[in-house]
Design a protein around this motif. Structure first.
Motif, short mmCIF file in Angstrom:
data_model
loop_
_atom_site.label_atom_id
_atom_site.label_comp_id
_atom_site.label_asym_id
_atom_site.label_seq_id
_atom_site.Cartn_x
_atom_site.Cartn_y
_atom_site.Cartn_z
N ASN A 279 8.65 9.02 6.98
CA ASN A 279 7.71 10.05 7.72
C ASN A 279 7.65 10.06 8.96
O ASN A 279 6.95 9.70 9.74
CB ASN A 279 5.99 9.79 7.24
CG ASN A 279 5.03 10.66 7.48
OD1 ASN A 279 5.46 11.90 7.89
ND2 ASN A 279 3.77 10.64 7.23
N ARG B 206 7.75 4.54 8.46
CA ARG B 206 7.55 3.70 7.52
C ARG B 206 6.44 2.54 7.59
O ARG B 206 6.42 1.88 8.61
CB ARG B 206 8.87 2.76 7.21
CG ARG B 206 10.07 3.83 6.73
CD ARG B 206 11.34 3.05 6.54
NE ARG B 206 11.82 2.45 7.80
CZ ARG B 206 12.82 1.97 8.02
NH1 ARG B 206 13.77 1.91 7.08
NH2 ARG B 206 13.25 1.41 9.31
N ASP B 207 5.49 2.26 6.51
CA ASP B 207 4.51 1.35 6.78
C ASP B 207 4.85 0.05 6.95
O ASP B 207 5.71 -0.62 6.23
CB ASP B 207 3.97 1.44 5.29
CG ASP B 207 2.55 0.42 5.41
OD1 ASP B 207 1.71 0.99 6.24
OD2 ASP B 207 2.41 -0.53 4.64
N ALA C 16 9.75 4.76 2.36
CA ALA C 16 9.55 6.06 2.65
C ALA C 16 9.24 6.48 4.11
O ALA C 16 8.56 5.88 4.95
CB ALA C 16 8.07 6.39 1.89
N THR D 27 3.07 1.65 11.69
CA THR D 27 4.26 2.13 11.37
C THR D 27 5.51 2.08 12.28
O THR D 27 5.15 1.48 13.63
CB THR D 27 4.16 3.64 11.02
OG1 THR D 27 4.04 4.44 12.18
CG2 THR D 27 3.19 4.04 10.05
N HIS E 156 -2.38 2.86 7.73
CA HIS E 156 -1.41 1.88 7.83
C HIS E 156 -2.25 0.75 8.86
O HIS E 156 -2.46 0.61 9.73
CB HIS E 156 -0.50 2.58 8.91
CG HIS E 156 0.46 3.75 7.97
ND1 HIS E 156 1.10 3.61 6.89
CD2 HIS E 156 0.17 4.99 8.42
CE1 HIS E 156 1.56 4.79 6.73
NE2 HIS E 156 0.93 5.65 7.51
N PRO F 59 0.80 -1.29 -0.14
CA PRO F 59 -0.01 -0.10 0.17
C PRO F 59 0.92 1.28 -0.07
O PRO F 59 0.29 2.40 -0.45
CB PRO F 59 -0.75 -0.04 1.22
CG PRO F 59 -0.24 -0.88 1.97
CD PRO F 59 0.80 -2.06 1.43
N HIS F 60 2.17 1.29 0.33
CA HIS F 60 3.03 2.27 0.47
C HIS F 60 4.34 1.99 0.24
O HIS F 60 4.75 0.69 -0.08
CB HIS F 60 3.05 3.02 1.87
CG HIS F 60 1.54 3.34 2.49
ND1 HIS F 60 1.26 4.46 2.21
CD2 HIS F 60 0.90 2.68 3.28
CE1 HIS F 60 -0.12 4.51 2.66
NE2 HIS F 60 -0.07 3.26 3.50
N ASP F 61 5.13 3.02 -0.21
CA ASP F 61 6.72 2.85 -0.44
C ASP F 61 7.18 2.23 0.83
O ASP F 61 7.19 2.87 1.85
CB ASP F 61 7.35 4.06 -0.79
CG ASP F 61 8.75 3.87 -1.18
OD1 ASP F 61 9.29 2.74 -0.91
OD2 ASP F 61 9.39 5.00 -1.69
N SER G 299 3.88 -2.78 4.20
CA SER G 299 4.57 -2.83 3.10
C SER G 299 6.09 -3.34 3.28
O SER G 299 6.59 -4.18 2.19
CB SER G 299 5.04 -1.40 2.85
OG SER G 299 3.65 -0.80 2.15
#
Length: 290
Positions: free
Chosen positions: A56, A78-79, A54, A73, A69, A49-51, A82
């Protein structure tokens, strides 16, 4: 005058390997679980669903189910879902690399040590005994440290460390088969050694080897997670289940889900592989090629 026709007794139906395996419910459950993991790894790009890399910093350590999420996280925002999906690819790749290298070394040297007696077998078994005299995980850490921290180097280290077990397994099977009557008969009529080895002996090693491979893959996956946990396996920011466990250690009190989800994935895959290996062991029959 009456005639009696006696029909031949029906031959007992041979139950195929797959039918026997299908009756092993736990093995089938393990196979289904592994198939799901393989599909997740294959379609990882579509399922994430996410990078996974990535960062955040405004969404750090979110609990599962918050702000899109599903599994929360990590410490960098980060997710987690993922990263778990990407970690599936890494774990399966590690299992494939480590198991393949171990089996190649084990089959090659095991066949040679069991079939060719004399100085060849003695040298192979001497090196095997030397390697087995060291603690396996410590030897793997040392080899991976010398080669450098990376997944490929860690799998090379595992292949070297786990190969002695495969060598002993194959050698024992070869020693048992090479004394069979049909092998002696083939040798007495001048059949080349290579033909005896690959036509008569190797097919009898394969059943035990298949069971060993299923269990070995789970062991490789578990050790890879341990090597990544201590930092000599997969390197950041690449995600792996072992590396995710390592990074979650400092947040276990505030965010226990960071350790729970990768831990469940590792345990589930290893357990499924063991169940499959046990099912194959109970279902396979030893086939003697004459």
């Amino acid at each position: 005058m009456t005639f009696t026709i006696q029909l031949p007794a029906p031959r007992p139906q041979r139950v195929s390997f797959f039918r026997r395996l299908a009756k092993q419910k736990l093995a089938v459950a393990g196979l289904i679980a592994l198939a799901v993991v393989v599909m997740v790894a294959f379609f990882a790009d579509l399922l994430m669903p996410h990078d996974p890399n990535a960062v955040n910093l405004t969404s750090v350590l979110l609990p599962p189910g918050s702000n899109g999420h599903v599994l929360g996280t990590d410490e960098l925002g980060r997710d987690l879902l993922s990263r778990l999906i990407v970690g599936t690819q890494v774990s399966l790749l590690a299992a494939l690399q480590g198991t393949t290298l171990t089996v190649v070394i084990g089959v090659t040297l095991g066949l040679a040590a069991g079939f060719f007696r004399g100085w060849v077998g003695k040298i192979i078994m001497f090196v095997t005994d030397v390697l087995m005299s060291f603690p396996g995980i410590m030897l793997a850490i040392a080899i991976a440290g010398i080669l450098g921290p990376s997944l490929n180097n860690a799998m090379v280290a595992l292949g070297i460390v786990l190969a002695p077990g495969a060598i002993r397994l194959v050698r024992g099977s070869v020693l048992a088969v090479r004394e069979e009557t049909y092998v002696e008969a083939a040798r007495s009529i001048g059949t080349p050694s290579g033909q005896i080895l690959f036509r008569h002996i190797l097919p009898n090693v394969i059943p035990q080897l298949i069971v060993y491979i299923a269990i070995l893959a789970g062991l490789v996956m578990l050790i890879e997670a341990g090597l990544s946990f201590i930092g000599v396996g997969v390197q950041p920011p690449q995600a792996s289940w072992g590396a995710m466990l390592s990074s979650s250690f400092g947040y276990i009190d505030r965010a226990p889900w960071l350790a729970v989800f990768p831990g469940v994935m590792i345990a589930g895959c290893v357990y499924s592989l063991n169940l499959l290996g046990d099912g194959i062991r109970d279902s396979i029959g030893k086939k003697v090629t004459q």
